[in-house]
Scaffold this active site. Structure first.
Site, mmCIF file in Angstrom:
data_model
loop_
_atom_site.group_PDB
_atom_site.id
_atom_site.type_symbol
_atom_site.label_atom_id
_atom_site.label_comp_id
_atom_site.label_asym_id
_atom_site.label_seq_id
_atom_site.Cartn_x
_atom_site.Cartn_y
_atom_site.Cartn_z
ATOM 1 N N LYS A 1 -63.545 8.665 19.612
ATOM 2 C CA LYS A 1 -64.543 8.344 18.575
ATOM 3 C C LYS A 1 -65.798 7.857 19.271
ATOM 4 C CE LYS A 1 -64.356 7.946 13.959
ATOM 5 N NZ LYS A 1 -63.460 8.809 13.210
HETATM 6 N N1 GLU Z 1 -64.562 11.738 11.437
HETATM 7 C C1 GLU Z 1 -63.426 12.394 10.852
HETATM 8 C C2 GLU Z 1 -62.216 11.482 10.917
HETATM 9 O O1 GLU Z 1 -62.331 10.285 11.000
HETATM 10 C C3 GLU Z 1 -63.191 13.791 11.418
HETATM 11 C C4 GLU Z 1 -62.925 13.872 12.882
HETATM 12 C C5 GLU Z 1 -62.883 15.289 13.436
HETATM 13 O O2 GLU Z 1 -63.035 16.235 12.696
HETATM 14 O O3 GLU Z 1 -62.675 15.411 14.654
HETATM 15 O O4 GLU Z 1 -61.094 11.927 10.809
#
Ligand code: GLU
Length: 418
Positions: A106
């Site tokens: 992240k």
């Molecule tokens: N931000 C989204 C989540 O928290 C999607 C992450 C992604 O598609 O890699 O799951």
């Protein structure tokens, strides 16, 4: 809203809770609770008036045992090192519970994007992409959208990466617009998995979702799509909110009309069809059949949980309940279906996007939605089976048991590398 809970500590507590229901050594447990590495960087970016502003940004690569690190990038003033670490850990277990071949990562920039022009945001995003370049890659770490980022930012990051690498590699990032290699169905995917989880939850509990009353906290991409799709199942969306407050209508809203109002005015409040307006906290304690927290983490702490009256909670946001809230609700009649399943549609369709990008072959939206439904319903069945077998106190702990077992298996099968 609780200011106190540290999301990284919440993640660690969730992992500890699950470890009581499985056989996992302390050494492995420590590994499961800490990121492999965290990039912290300061972006010096020229503003439209010629001045230079510095933005702190992070990327946490939590665990890569099951595949490349995967997870979004958020732009928010409350981004912090610990928040990014927590969110990257939640991605590990999210990808594991839906069994897609990724680890978790992240990223985030400490910024309120509303304060900047589009040109400034592009320079900020490209500057971050330049810092990320040595870390990311189609087989290494694959970013995606998160809070306050979307197709536009993903397209910029893809272009920056491809320019610097002198290649075409759309699978280096997901959540792009269709013309830049994005997948059909990606924008709706997070809300779709929330709808599917709610549908399966009501079915499992022997309840009818048709006619059920529903409150949705947060009207961003996840919340509004969840409201729309749950409404299409025949439920009544009696209350929705955004950061400006909540609106209520006993007979239920048409979510598309509320979205049009938000697009025009900037918020859901002031919607002409509303019978009442109140705070987000009031929404969270409404006596409804289904509550969908779809905003940020820590929306419901232990104190607020005492007042939650919903029968079923399905988490579209990441980490909306603190561990104290979980404890309170585990002792109540409320069932909580956790984020790592209920919002996993986003990363699942990101996985489909990555597969399509690598094959240079685009799927139809129907195929995307069918494959997503299969993955979410299989994961749901697996979760409730584990919940019943282990006697775990709640669905979250059962979800972590399923997910952690998969991560540990991958880790142990790889052997040790000094
Ligand atoms: N931000 C989204 C989540 O928290 C999607 C992450 C992604 O598609 O890699 O799951």
């Amino acid at each position: 809203m609780s200011e106190q809970a540290n999301p990284f500590e919440s993640l660690q507590e969730q992992i500890d809770d699950a470890s009581d229901y499985m056989d996992v050594g302390d050494d492995v447990l420590t590994r499961l609770k800490h990121p492999e590495r965290v990039l912290e960087t300061n972006l010096s970016v020229e503003m439209d008036d010629g001045s230079v502003e510095v933005f702190k940004a992070f990327r946490s690569e939590f665990n890569g045992d099951r595949g490349p690190y995967k997870g979004g990038i958020r732009y928010h003033p409350n981004v912090s090192r610990d928040e990014v670490k927590a969110l990257s850990g939640w991605m590990v277990y999210k990808c594991a519970i839906v069994d897609i071949p990724y680890g978790g990562g992240k990223g985030g920039i400490i910024i309120d994007p509303d304060d900047y022009s589009e040109d400034e945001l592009e320079r900020i995003t490209r500057s971050f992409a330049k810092e990320l370049r040595p870390f990311i890659g189609v087989d290494k770490d694959i970013p995606a959208p998160d809070v306050n980022t979307g197709q536009r930012e993903m397209n910029w990051i893809k272009d920056t990466y491809e320019t610097l690498e002198n290649t075409t590699e759309p699978g280096v990032i997901t959540g792009k617009s269709p013309d830049s290699g994005g997948s059909a169905g990606r924008v709706e995917a997070t809300g779709r998995s929330t709808m599917l989880t709610a549908r399966e939850a009501f079915d499992y509990l022997g309840r009818d979702i048709e006619g059920a009353s529903v409150a949705v906290q947060g009207y961003g991409n996840a919340g509004w799509i969840a409201a729309k799709l749950i409404h299409e199942l025949g439920a009544n969306i009696v209350s929705v909110s955004d950061s400006s407050g909540a609106i209520y209508k006993e007979g239920g809203f048409n979510p598309v009309d509320v979205k049009d109002h938000k697009n025009e005015t900037g918020s859901v409040t002031g919607y002409p069809g509303a019978e009442d307006e109140f705070s987000n906290e009031d929404l969270l304690t409404l006596d409804v059949d289904l509550l969908v927290p779809a905003a940020l983490e820590n929306a419901i702490d232990g104190d607020l949980a005492e007042e939650v009256q919903a029968d079923v909670v399905v988490e579209a946001a990441n980490g909306p309940l603190t561990p104290e809230a979980d404890d309170v609700l585990a002792d109540s009649d409320t069932y909580v279906f956790p984020d790592i399943l209920a919002n996993a549609g986003g990363v699942t369709v990101s996985y489909f996007e990555w597969v399509q990008n690598r094959q240079r072959f685009a799927w139809t939206e129907q195929k995307v939605n069918e494959e997503l439904e299969r993955i979410i319903t299989d994961a749901f069945d697996n979760l409730v089976e584990t919940y019943e077998e282990t006697g775990a106190p709640n669905m979250r702990t059962a979800a972590y048991v399923v997910a952690i077992e998969r991560v540990v298996d991958a880790y142990e099968e790889s052997g040790n590398w000094p």
